[in-house]
Design an enzyme around this catalytic site. Structure first.
Site, PDB file in Angstrom:
ATOM      1  N   ASP A 125     -12.581 -16.572   9.699  1.00  0.00           N
ATOM      2  CA  ASP A 125     -11.242 -16.167   9.268  1.00  0.00           C
ATOM      3  C   ASP A 125     -10.434 -15.833  10.520  1.00  0.00           C
ATOM      4  OD1 ASP A 125      -8.967 -14.897   8.420  1.00  0.00           O
ATOM      5  OD2 ASP A 125      -9.977 -13.597   6.965  1.00  0.00           O
ATOM      6  N   TYR A 144       0.818  -1.208   0.000  1.00  0.00           N
ATOM      7  CA  TYR A 144       0.000   0.000   0.000  1.00  0.00           C
ATOM      8  C   TYR A 144       0.856   1.264   0.000  1.00  0.00           C
ATOM      9  CZ  TYR A 144      -3.978  -2.989   0.790  1.00  0.00           C
ATOM     10  OH  TYR A 144      -4.948  -3.940   0.641  1.00  0.00           O
ATOM     11  N   TYR A 153     -11.830  -7.470   7.130  1.00  0.00           N
ATOM     12  CA  TYR A 153     -10.668  -7.588   6.246  1.00  0.00           C
ATOM     13  C   TYR A 153     -10.355  -9.065   6.037  1.00  0.00           C
ATOM     14  CZ  TYR A 153      -6.141  -7.456   4.094  1.00  0.00           C
ATOM     15  OH  TYR A 153      -5.122  -7.662   3.210  1.00  0.00           O
ATOM     16  N   LYS A 156      -0.824 -16.406   8.980  1.00  0.00           N
ATOM     17  CA  LYS A 156       0.011 -15.501   9.775  1.00  0.00           C
ATOM     18  C   LYS A 156       0.895 -16.213  10.818  1.00  0.00           C
ATOM     19  CE  LYS A 156      -1.826 -11.080   8.692  1.00  0.00           C
ATOM     20  NZ  LYS A 156      -3.161 -10.646   8.293  1.00  0.00           N
TER      21      LYS A 156
HETATM   22  C1  LIG Z   1      -3.766 -10.747   6.985  1.00  0.00           C
HETATM   23  C2  LIG Z   1      -5.110 -11.296   6.854  1.00  0.00           C
HETATM   24  C3  LIG Z   1      -5.520 -11.975   5.696  1.00  0.00           C
HETATM   25  C4  LIG Z   1      -4.642 -12.108   4.473  1.00  0.00           C
HETATM   26  O1  LIG Z   1      -3.480 -12.837   4.719  1.00  0.00           O
HETATM   27  P1  LIG Z   1      -2.220 -12.670   3.733  1.00  0.00           P
HETATM   28  O2  LIG Z   1      -1.264 -13.703   4.217  1.00  0.00           O
HETATM   29  O3  LIG Z   1      -1.746 -11.261   3.918  1.00  0.00           O
HETATM   30  O4  LIG Z   1      -2.697 -12.922   2.356  1.00  0.00           O
HETATM   31  C5  LIG Z   1      -6.797 -12.501   5.666  1.00  0.00           C
HETATM   32  N1  LIG Z   1      -7.624 -12.370   6.715  1.00  0.00           N
HETATM   33  C6  LIG Z   1      -7.262 -11.735   7.850  1.00  0.00           C
HETATM   34  C7  LIG Z   1      -8.228 -11.658   8.988  1.00  0.00           C
HETATM   35  C8  LIG Z   1      -6.007 -11.168   7.953  1.00  0.00           C
HETATM   36  O5  LIG Z   1      -5.668 -10.503   9.066  1.00  0.00           O
END
Ligand SMILES: *Cc1c(COP(=O)(O)O)cnc(C)c1O
Length: 430
Positions: A246, A18, A145, A275
């Site tokens: 997620d 970004y 997100y 992550k």
């Molecule tokens: C960071 C994140 C993603 C995307 O993960 P990347 O490894 O950056 O593609 C998806 N969902 C959530 C909740 C996130 O914090």
């Protein structure tokens, strides 16, 4: 080790997240990282308040993670996953199935968080095909997100991820109002009304609900009420909708529970992890489903799930994830996260009274200051570096999510820097 010329080259030629290519914000060259500190090229050390975006939960250059990588590397760094399996993938999948809710028992390993979300959404579409229906709508929350690829972006907050830019290209999904009731607030049933209404009106078209449980991360660092999540689960059960959680940011202890869904005592049908999965060493994600979801997908006309990335189940990433999860399972994190939470509460919550602050909130090892004015990123970042800390604010958010192994003294250095940053007018845009 890193010259002015290198920095200039970076500025001219390399995209950063970004960041404008015409007028990039300053970049800081990091040449090493150890424990909870990043080392700059000029030798300065910065206490890390970010865990490299939720990932480095055990700190940097961890001897056990390094050893796991070296051992795996000596066997093989990579091998294709089509028609082949390997010990690291099996060990990791066993471990993930053991750690996650009982009903989740099938694992899809992929490259990144965004891909885990793509996989989850595609799975939901194929699940309905397997049931002889076409359902292509997702119900999600504003301020969410889920990543930067297109399907993931289509369920991110429409304003934050600028859906207007992509009109006609992005599929249009259903967005319920973001939860307003905070994690610690008294529950207000009205908070759920918008979600309930959308679910009721559209449930025959909805393939799945997708959301970040309890913590809305990059979309605003908001902590919402566990009752909201319970209501979502209840509605999904009532209408027979899949629930995709997620937990890419929240998984592995960050919120004070191993998974944020535990705050509400619910389990999803599909779970996305990423992550911190490898302790922040390599990119890897996992999408877990129930047997019923996996079987139904495999009954669709395609006969299988239509996905298979080149680096699926990468052995190096799996091996280091196995070791990272072993550290998690040794069980020091609950006390570490609780201590961080206590210290963050004591240091940050009183800042609610500061004239520059709109809100301060803490959950687990996440501390957030929401400012009244947007921050001047370049100025504020420079101030933090001068103070010997690495904190990356954005918008109106200055937030901390340090490695679980941070010391009380290091954490104090972070919180003091945040406190002092608020007093400088130049750190904010008018
Ligand atoms: C960071 C994140 C993603 C995307 O993960 P990347 O490894 O950056 O593609 C998806 N969902 C959530 C909740 C996130 O914090």
């Amino acid at each position: 080790m890193f010259s002015q010329d290198d920095l200039h080259f970076d500025r001219q030629h390399i995209w950063h997240p970004y960041t404008s290519m015409r007028d990039p914000l300053p970049c800081y060259p990091v040449v090493a990282a150890q424990g909870c500190q990043l080392e700059l090229a000029d030798g300065r050390k910065l206490v890390d308040g970010m865990s490299s975006w939720w990932a480095a939960i055990h700190g940097y250059n961890h001897p056990r993670l390094n050893q796991a990588l070296q051992q795996q590397m000596a066997q093989m760094s990579h091998v294709m996953f089509g028609g082949i399996t390997h010990p690291a993938a099996v060990a990791l999948s066993r471990q993930l199935i053991r750690m996650t809710p009982e009903a989740l028992e099938c694992v899809f390993l992929a490259d990144s968080g965004s891909i885990a979300v793509e996989v989850a959404m595609k799975m939901a579409l194929q699940y309905w095909l397997g049931r002889g229906q076409t359902r292509q709508t997702f119900l999600t929350l504003k301020r969410g997100y889920h990543g930067d690829t297109f399907a993931a972006m289509s369920v991110c907050d429409p304003h934050n991820s600028m859906h207007a830019l992509w009109r006609g290209y992005l599929p249009e999904h259903l967005f319920a109002a973001a939860p307003r009731c905070g994690f610690d607030d008294a529950w207000q049933p009205a908070d759920f009304a918008d979600f309930a209404q959308l679910a009721e009106r559209h449930h025959r078209d909805i393939a799945a609900v997708i959301l970040e449980p309890i913590v809305q991360g990059a979309g605003g660092m908001r902590f919402y009420h566990p009752h909201y999540l319970q209501q979502v689960r209840a509605l999904c059960d009532r209408y027979g909708l899949l629930l995709i959680a997620d937990e890419i940011a929240t998984g592995f202890g960050r919120t004070g529970k191993l998974f944020a869904c535990e705050h509400a005592g619910i389990a999803p049908d599909i779970l996305c992890l990423g992550k911190a999965l490898t302790g922040g060493t390599l990119t890897l994600s996992a999408t877990l489903t129930t047997r019923e979801v996996a079987d139904t997908i495999s009954r669709s006309a395609a006969g299988c799930f239509m996905h298979g990335p080149t680096f699926m189940g990468n052995p190096l990433a799996c091996a280091v994830a196995v070791e990272s999860l072993a550290i998690v399972n040794e069980g020091h994190w609950p006390a570490q996260v609780a201590a961080i939470e206590q210290q963050l509460r004591a240091a940050l919550l009183p800042l609610r009274d500061h004239p520059a602050v709109a809100d301060a909130r803490v959950l687990g090892a996440i501390g957030v200051i929401e400012t009244r004015q947007p921050v001047n990123m370049a100025q504020l970042q420079q101030f933090f570096v001068t103070r010997g800390v690495w904190i990356r604010p954005f918008g109106k958010l200055i937030y901390l999510m340090p490695p679980y192994v941070i010391s009380a003294a290091e954490l104090m250095q972070l919180t003091h820097a945040v406190r002092d940053a608020l007093d400088v007018e130049a750190h904010f845009l008018p």
